[in-house]
Design an enzyme around this catalytic site. Structure first.
Site, PDB file in Angstrom:
ATOM      1  CE  LYS A  14     -45.410  63.597   3.230  1.00  0.00           C
ATOM      2  NZ  LYS A  14     -46.806  64.178   3.297  1.00  0.00           N
ATOM      3  CD  GLU A 170     -45.086  71.537   1.354  1.00  0.00           C
ATOM      4  OE1 GLU A 170     -44.815  70.644   0.559  1.00  0.00           O
ATOM      5  OE2 GLU A 170     -45.554  70.979   2.479  1.00  0.00           O
ATOM      6  CB  SER A 216     -50.409  66.310  -5.208  1.00  0.00           C
ATOM      7  OG  SER A 216     -51.149  65.730  -4.129  1.00  0.00           O
TER       8      SER A 216
END
Ligand code: PEP
Length: 256
Positions: A14, A170, A216
């Site tokens: 990110k 996701e 996660s």
């Protein structure tokens, strides 16, 4: 014929890590995953670090991906980066359609499809992200959402192109929240995606395409997810920023 798919663990950094931080990270990562042979490892730094990270990883087998792309080669598109530029910077993968891009930057399925075609035209591998939001899961429309996103993303691709893709399932509610889909729920949706690919392109293509789980993932939950028959690796956000946790996930995928 049984096709063995090589798991792929990709780290989506990110908007984290400057060039110097990125270089320190990959120099440590090289040592940490040096012995792992049966898992493909990819890091996806911010654009600014792509070239230097690629140079630092040259010859190691660790791949480099970008987190976004625009779909034309060059032009008056201020602030955008083309597939050609990514290729020359050393990328082999591009994350396309991440839920943060869909949520904050207006990315829609049509853009995802254009981007996929553009990177394929330059020999780069798309990591196409699909996933439902919490309210969609709670209303029982997860499969409908996944079908729409997957079919739109793949529109117009031929079988060979589809077979080489990486798809990342996701669930949006699991990204950065600490809530992971259960092994069974992740397997169920990923099995559904493989069936969609089979309906579109046939069983051989479906047996080749690699489908990751993302949301996660940590060293503690990776082994259970990776043991599912249709899960071929992980797209990792938060836990990819730390060498111990990222290499721990790679080791879990390798079964060591
Ligand atoms: C991601 O950004 O793709 C992701 C899965 O993030 P996290 O691992 O932090 O949930």
């Amino acid at each position: 014929m049984i096709i063995k798919r090589k798991p792929i663990i990709a780290g989506n950094w990110k908007m984290y890590k400057t060039v110097s931080q990125a270089l320190a990270f990959v120099n440590e990562l090289k040592r940490a995953v040096d012995e792992i042979k049966d898992v493909e490892v990819v890091v996806c730094p911010p654009f600014t670090a792509l070239f230097q990270v690629s140079e630092a990883l040259r010859g190691t087998g660790i791949g480099v991906g970008a987190q976004n792309v625009y779909w034309v080669d060059e032009g008056a598109f201020t602030g955008e980066i083309s597939p050609l530029m990514l290729k020359e910077a050393g990328c082999s993968y591009v994350i396309i359609g991440h839920s943060e891009r869909r949520q904050y930057f207006g990315e829609v399925d049509d853009y995802v499809n254009r981007k996929i075609k553009a990177v394929l035209a330059h020999g780069l591998t798309p990591i196409m992200c699909v996933g439902e939001r919490i309210e969609e899961r709670e209303s029982g429309i997860t499969e409908k959402i996944i079908k729409t996103q997957t079919e739109a993303g793949l529109a117009g691709l031929v079988a060979d192109q589809a077979a080489g893709l990486v798809i990342a399932y996701e669930p949006v509610w699991a990204i950065g929240t600490g809530k992971t889909a259960s092994d069974a729920d992740a397997q169920q949706v990923i099995g559904f995606i493989r069936k969609l690919v089979s309906d579109l392109y046939g069983a051989d293509v479906a047996a080749k395409v690699r489908i990751q789980y993302g949301g996660s993932v940590k060293p503690q939950n990776a082994a259970g997810l990776m043991a599912q028959p249709d899960i071929d690796g992980a797209l990792v956000g938060g836990a990819s920023l730390d060498v111990d946790s990222f290499s721990g996930i790679v080791k879990a995928a390798a079964g060591v």
